[in-house]
Design an enzyme around this catalytic site. Structure first.
Site, PDB file in Angstrom:
ATOM      1  N   GLU A  47       0.864  -1.192   0.000  1.00 56.11           N
ATOM      2  CA  GLU A  47       0.000   0.000   0.000  1.00 56.11           C
ATOM      3  C   GLU A  47       0.907   1.252   0.000  1.00 56.11           C
ATOM      4  O   GLU A  47       1.971   1.241   0.636  1.00 56.11           O
ATOM      5  CB  GLU A  47      -0.831  -0.030   1.287  1.00 56.11           C
ATOM      6  CG  GLU A  47      -1.674   1.187   1.553  1.00 56.11           C
ATOM      7  CD  GLU A  47      -2.254   1.202   2.986  1.00 56.11           C
ATOM      8  OE1 GLU A  47      -1.518   0.892   3.946  1.00 56.11           O
ATOM      9  OE2 GLU A  47      -3.445   1.518   3.129  1.00 56.11           O
ATOM     10  N   ASN A 110      -7.007   6.336  -1.476  1.00 57.55           N
ATOM     11  CA  ASN A 110      -5.921   5.384  -1.238  1.00 57.55           C
ATOM     12  C   ASN A 110      -6.197   4.222  -2.200  1.00 57.55           C
ATOM     13  O   ASN A 110      -7.146   3.466  -1.995  1.00 57.55           O
ATOM     14  CB  ASN A 110      -5.961   4.943   0.240  1.00 57.55           C
ATOM     15  CG  ASN A 110      -4.763   4.111   0.619  1.00 57.55           C
ATOM     16  OD1 ASN A 110      -4.060   3.581  -0.233  1.00 57.55           O
ATOM     17  ND2 ASN A 110      -4.537   3.975   1.914  1.00 57.55           N
ATOM     18  N   LYS A 127      -9.546   2.208  -1.658  1.00 56.84           N
ATOM     19  CA  LYS A 127      -9.703   1.612  -0.327  1.00 56.84           C
ATOM     20  C   LYS A 127     -11.032   1.994   0.337  1.00 56.84           C
ATOM     21  O   LYS A 127     -11.345   3.192   0.458  1.00 56.84           O
ATOM     22  CB  LYS A 127      -8.532   2.046   0.557  1.00 56.84           C
ATOM     23  CG  LYS A 127      -8.466   1.376   1.930  1.00 56.84           C
ATOM     24  CD  LYS A 127      -7.180   1.823   2.628  1.00 56.84           C
ATOM     25  CE  LYS A 127      -6.989   1.208   3.987  1.00 56.84           C
ATOM     26  NZ  LYS A 127      -5.710   1.660   4.598  1.00 56.84           N
ATOM     27  N   GLU A 146      -5.736   8.698   7.892  1.00 63.85           N
ATOM     28  CA  GLU A 146      -6.327   8.287   6.602  1.00 63.85           C
ATOM     29  C   GLU A 146      -7.717   8.886   6.407  1.00 63.85           C
ATOM     30  O   GLU A 146      -8.113   9.203   5.289  1.00 63.85           O
ATOM     31  CB  GLU A 146      -6.389   6.765   6.516  1.00 63.85           C
ATOM     32  CG  GLU A 146      -5.034   6.141   6.336  1.00 63.85           C
ATOM     33  CD  GLU A 146      -5.136   4.696   5.880  1.00 63.85           C
ATOM     34  OE1 GLU A 146      -5.745   4.423   4.849  1.00 63.85           O
ATOM     35  OE2 GLU A 146      -4.593   3.832   6.606  1.00 63.85           O
ATOM     36  N   CYS A 172      -4.745  -2.983   2.998  1.00 64.78           N
ATOM     37  CA  CYS A 172      -4.426  -2.930   4.425  1.00 64.78           C
ATOM     38  C   CYS A 172      -5.598  -3.230   5.355  1.00 64.78           C
ATOM     39  O   CYS A 172      -5.947  -4.367   5.570  1.00 64.78           O
ATOM     40  CB  CYS A 172      -3.767  -1.599   4.766  1.00 64.78           C
ATOM     41  SG  CYS A 172      -2.936  -1.705   6.371  1.00 64.78           S
ATOM     42  N   ASN A 197       0.436  -1.175   5.401  1.00 67.80           N
ATOM     43  CA  ASN A 197       1.366  -0.437   6.283  1.00 67.80           C
ATOM     44  C   ASN A 197       0.757  -0.550   7.668  1.00 67.80           C
ATOM     45  O   ASN A 197      -0.232   0.133   7.961  1.00 67.80           O
ATOM     46  CB  ASN A 197       1.409   1.054   5.937  1.00 67.80           C
ATOM     47  CG  ASN A 197       2.202   1.384   4.690  1.00 67.80           C
ATOM     48  OD1 ASN A 197       3.346   1.816   4.749  1.00 67.80           O
ATOM     49  ND2 ASN A 197       1.574   1.205   3.542  1.00 67.80           N
TER      50      ASN A 197
HETATM   51  N1  CDT Z   1      -2.768   1.367   6.540  1.00 67.60           N
HETATM   52  C1  CDT Z   1      -3.665   0.778   7.352  1.00 67.60           C
HETATM   53  O1  CDT Z   1      -4.818   0.604   7.007  1.00 67.60           O
HETATM   54  N2  CDT Z   1      -3.203   0.437   8.582  1.00 67.60           N
HETATM   55  C2  CDT Z   1      -4.082  -0.082   9.581  1.00 67.60           C
HETATM   56  C3  CDT Z   1      -3.661   0.409  10.918  1.00 67.60           C
HETATM   57  C4  CDT Z   1      -4.768   0.345  11.849  1.00 67.60           C
HETATM   58  S1  CDT Z   1      -4.530   1.327  13.236  1.00 67.60           S
HETATM   59  C5  CDT Z   1      -5.132   2.843  12.809  1.00 67.60           C
HETATM   60  C6  CDT Z   1      -4.175  -1.597   9.629  1.00 67.60           C
HETATM   61  O2  CDT Z   1      -5.294  -2.102   9.720  1.00 67.60           O
HETATM   62  O3  CDT Z   1      -3.147  -2.282   9.602  1.00 67.60           O
END
Ligand code: CDT
Length: 304
Positions: A47, A110, A127, A146, A172, A197
């Site tokens: 991502e 995204n 996303k 985000e 993600c 990420n």
């Molecule tokens: N990039 C992304 O979606 N990361 C989220 C972090 C969650 S905490 C705000 C994840 O689900 O891994």
């Protein structure tokens, strides 16, 4: 036609805030070339693979924010990815921040794209499950904005015929939601491509920090098995601008078994020969949707 797709999960190590697009693209190209020597048909990147994970910073200047977005795909800096796809006959999945003008207004998503071995974009996903928050929360060790920088995706969960099979895309946080897999499986998905990420530290519930790796695999292995699909999940990993990001990129079979997993937090390629016909072991038996699902009992899920 062979139903075996050789896939490369191209994990990236950290990308510095001041690292140029050109330098990042060089890293991606090196992984594509390595993937080709290992016989890959398709390589999957993380991502937001072209920049650092910028939602960790609260920014007010729109120009500063927009510097992390692509206004064209391919653009001048990303065109080499498409040229090398054509040269090597290898496809790729790429996550990036997309800025578009649609319906007379600027929109930011995204996004991920699926590109085939002729360098043609065959699919685009924006996303849907945007995690985090929209306002500055200075108490956090780092932000997860985000919900500030992106709109929720407006293209739905799509599937595409490519590489001899049916492919789905997600990004993600989508991987934590069972609905993602089920909607895509109902649309015939045989392989899910997903970049992530994931910070190791979760500021609202730090007591779960030690579970990041467990939760990562728990939801994806269950999603693969319950929907009879391959899952290729690729991290941006390592200590990025002082924030530790989970690695553990993996390729998961429709049985839920992890068949390949990264072992570093840097740029690393893992590969697997994925037989798309293995989806039938699940789809035609234990999770035969036609025979065993009871959608009339599930309506609440779509209503709330
Ligand atoms: N990039 C992304 O979606 N990361 C989220 C972090 C969650 S905490 C705000 C994840 O689900 O891994």
């Amino acid at each position: 036609m062979s139903r075996i797709v050789t896939v490369g999960a191209a994990q990236l190590g950290p990308i510095a805030r001041n690292e140029s697009r050109a330098r990042v693209v060089e890293r991606l190209l090196a992984l594509m070339r390595r993937a080709r020597t290992r016989g890959c048909d398709l390589v999957v990147f993380p991502e937001l693979a072209l920049t650092t994970f910028f939602p960790r910073w609260y920014m007010e200047s729109q120009a500063e924010i927009d510097a992390f977005f692509e206004t064209a795909m391919p653009g001048p800096e990303t065109e080499p990815l498409f040229a090398v796809a054509r040269e090597l006959g290898i496809g790729f999945y790429l996550g990036y921040a997309e800025r578009v003008e649609e319906g007379g207004r600027v929109r930011r998503f995204n996004t991920s794209i699926l590109v085939d071995g002729r360098g043609e974009v065959v699919g685009r996903y924006r996303k849907i499950h945007l995690p985090g928050h929209a306002e500055n929360e200075p108490w956090r060790a780092f932000q997860h904005l985000e919900k500030r920088y992106f709109e929720p995706g407006d293209l739905g969960f799509g599937t595409w015929q490519a590489f001899g099979g049916v492919f789905g895309m997600a990004l993600c946080n989508d991987r934590r939601w069972p609905e993602t897999y089920r909607v895509l499986a109902l649309k015939g998905m045989e392989m899910l491509l997903l970049g992530y990420n994931t910070p190791m530290h979760y500021p609202p519930v730090p007591g779960h920090d030690h579970l990041q790796g467990f939760h990562n695999h728990l939801c994806m292995q269950a999603g693969a098995y319950q929907n009879g699909t391959w899952v290729v999940a690729v991290a941006k990993a390592g200590r990025e601008e002082g924030c530790d990001l989970l690695g553990q990129s993996c390729i998961i079979a429709p049985t839920g078994e992890i068949v390949a997993m990264s072992s570093t937090l840097g740029d690393e390629l893992i590969t697997a020969e994925c037989d798309l016909d293995r989806t039938r072991e699940i789809k035609e038996h234990i999770f035969n949707f036609e025979l065993h699902r009871r959608p009339e009992e599930y309506r609440l899920i779509a209503e709330r």
